[in-house]
Enzyme design. Structure first.
Site, PDB file in Angstrom:
ATOM      1  N   GLY A 115      45.142  23.702  49.426  1.00  0.00           N
ATOM      2  CA  GLY A 115      44.798  22.823  48.300  1.00  0.00           C
ATOM      3  C   GLY A 115      46.068  22.480  47.549  1.00  0.00           C
ATOM      4  CB  ILE A 134      48.366  26.373  44.466  1.00  0.00           C
ATOM      5  CG1 ILE A 134      47.879  26.024  43.053  1.00  0.00           C
ATOM      6  CG2 ILE A 134      49.457  27.450  44.392  1.00  0.00           C
ATOM      7  CD1 ILE A 134      47.188  27.146  42.299  1.00  0.00           C
ATOM      8  NE  ARG A 147      40.635  34.367  39.906  1.00  0.00           N
ATOM      9  CZ  ARG A 147      41.555  33.632  39.281  1.00  0.00           C
ATOM     10  NH1 ARG A 147      42.838  33.740  39.597  1.00  0.00           N
ATOM     11  NH2 ARG A 147      41.206  32.784  38.324  1.00  0.00           N
ATOM     12  CD  GLU A 149      43.863  40.560  38.172  1.00  0.00           C
ATOM     13  OE1 GLU A 149      43.736  39.928  37.113  1.00  0.00           O
ATOM     14  OE2 GLU A 149      44.168  40.032  39.244  1.00  0.00           O
ATOM     15  CG  HIS A 189      46.163  37.204  37.008  1.00  0.00           C
ATOM     16  ND1 HIS A 189      44.848  37.392  37.330  1.00  0.00           N
ATOM     17  CD2 HIS A 189      46.375  35.858  37.126  1.00  0.00           C
ATOM     18  CE1 HIS A 189      44.281  36.223  37.609  1.00  0.00           C
ATOM     19  NE2 HIS A 189      45.194  35.277  37.493  1.00  0.00           N
TER      20      HIS A 189
HETATM   21  C1  DGY Z   1      43.835  30.646  36.982  1.00  0.00           C
HETATM   22  O1  DGY Z   1      44.063  29.612  36.343  1.00  0.00           O
HETATM   23  O2  DGY Z   1      42.821  30.795  37.655  1.00  0.00           O
HETATM   24  C2  DGY Z   1      44.846  31.718  36.866  1.00  0.00           C
HETATM   25  O3  DGY Z   1      44.636  32.731  37.760  1.00  0.00           O
HETATM   26  C3  DGY Z   1      44.905  32.239  35.453  1.00  0.00           C
HETATM   27  O4  DGY Z   1      43.773  32.942  35.188  1.00  0.00           O
END
Ligand code: DGY
Length: 331
Positions: A155, A157, A238, A267, A285
């Site tokens: 995607g 990122i 995640r 977490e 995170h």
């Molecule tokens: C997101 O934007 O999902 C990041 O992990 C920050 O929580």
């Protein structure tokens, strides 16, 4: 009726102004997550909620917050929100995609560099006062340039990571449920391959999938074992995308070389084994945690919330079906 909003974390003062000018706003003025009991107590009479990815917005919350019209999360990930229940109850859900893409890709790349070049270990070495003699064969890492990068989840990122990898002369493989178009593939010099092939070929595997039923524990024992013994695993998506216990075994038994993780199953609780291992880089995170990006995320979340409460369609609405049959203000 006055519309009121709960903001579960201290965002940026100036960012909150547009919300504060129009609605009654209650902000949890801390940098830590809002305690669950307090969250339940405060959300009860609210029409809007600006939440963080650590706030579980589940059926229990929707049962309490009967007047809720919108949940605007300051995150791209929405695995902490029960969207199905929200949709059934006509509650809009919005997130903050796009604005954090490059920053998160920066961190994925930084983690890849850090784990390959053993930057965490090197830093610990200096701080421990052990650096007395020149480094010849100690702390030898692995080159990143010219290696093969396997991106799982292509995607926004994932593609931004590919863009960076191009500058390092890396060979780029990717896997996703949907294949990118040809122009994108050739622009990024990325080749689609089946997951098994990616895992067994890549020197670096970077995860960029959302957490869903289909991606939970995607990196389980079987898939970890497909990776090369010399390979590195990077996760900025995640924590639950990896079976943490299986990863600990794989790292301990040297089935893979090392890992770099920004996200974890529970977490902020990390298994002691992970903390004690040397062949792992750990960050808390911080994928989107640059000043510029967090501010943009907060601004977008505030805009989403304000527009929804004014009866307009927010820009990042994830469940537009809740608007069917609503006033024509919504366009
Ligand atoms: C997101 O934007 O999902 C990041 O992990 C920050 O929580």
């Amino acid at each position: 009726m006055t519309k009121s909003v709960l903001v579960t974390n201290r965002l940026f003062e100036e960012v909150l102004n547009p919300l504060q000018n129009r609605f009654e706003v209650q902000v949890f003025q801390q940098d830590e997550p809002m305690p669950r009991e307090l969250f339940k107590q405060k959300v009860g009479d609210k029409t809007g909620l600006v939440a963080m990815s650590v706030d579980r917005v589940d059926k229990e919350i929707f049962d309490i917050a009967k007047s809720l019209k919108v949940v605007s999360t300051v995150s791209v990930g929405v695995d902490h929100i029960d969207i199905q229940t929200a949709t059934k109850r006509g509650i809009m859900i919005t997130n903050t995609p796009g604005v954090l893409t490059e920053t998160t890709a920066d961190l994925a790349f930084a983690l890849m560099m850090a784990v390959a070049r053993r930057i965490g270990e090197a830093e610990r070495y200096i701080r421990s006062g052990k650096w007395k003699i020149p480094i010849y064969r100690r702390l030898l890492g692995t080159d990143v340039h010219d290696k093969t990068l396997g991106i799982i989840g292509f995607g926004r990122i994932g593609k931004a990571v590919a863009k960076r990898a191009g500058g390092f002369g890396m060979k780029i493989l990717y896997y996703d449920i949907a294949r990118a178009d040809k122009a994108m593939e050739s622009g990024l010099n990325a080749r689609f391959v089946p997951l098994d092939e990616l895992l067994s070929t890549a020197d670096f595997v970077s995860l960029h999938v959302p957490l869903e039923k289909s991606t939970e524990k995607l990196m389980d024992q079987k898939n970890l074992q497909l990776m090369k013994h010399s390979a590195f695993l990077i996760n900025t998506s995640r924590g639950k995308v990896i079976d943490e216990k299986a990863l600990i075994r794989a790292l301990r038994d040297k089935k893979i070389a090392a890992a770099a993780l920004d996200v974890f199953e529970r977490e902020p609780h990390l298994p002691r084994e992970l903390i004690e291992m040397e062949n792992i880089v750990l960050t808390p995170h911080i994928g989107s945690a640059s000043y510029e990006t967090r501010k943009k995320m907060a601004e977008l979340a505030v805009e989403n919330c304000a527009l929804a409460l004014e009866g307009k369609k927010p820009p990042c609405l994830l469940n537009p079906e809740v608007l069917k049959g609503k006033s024509d203000k919504i366009s």
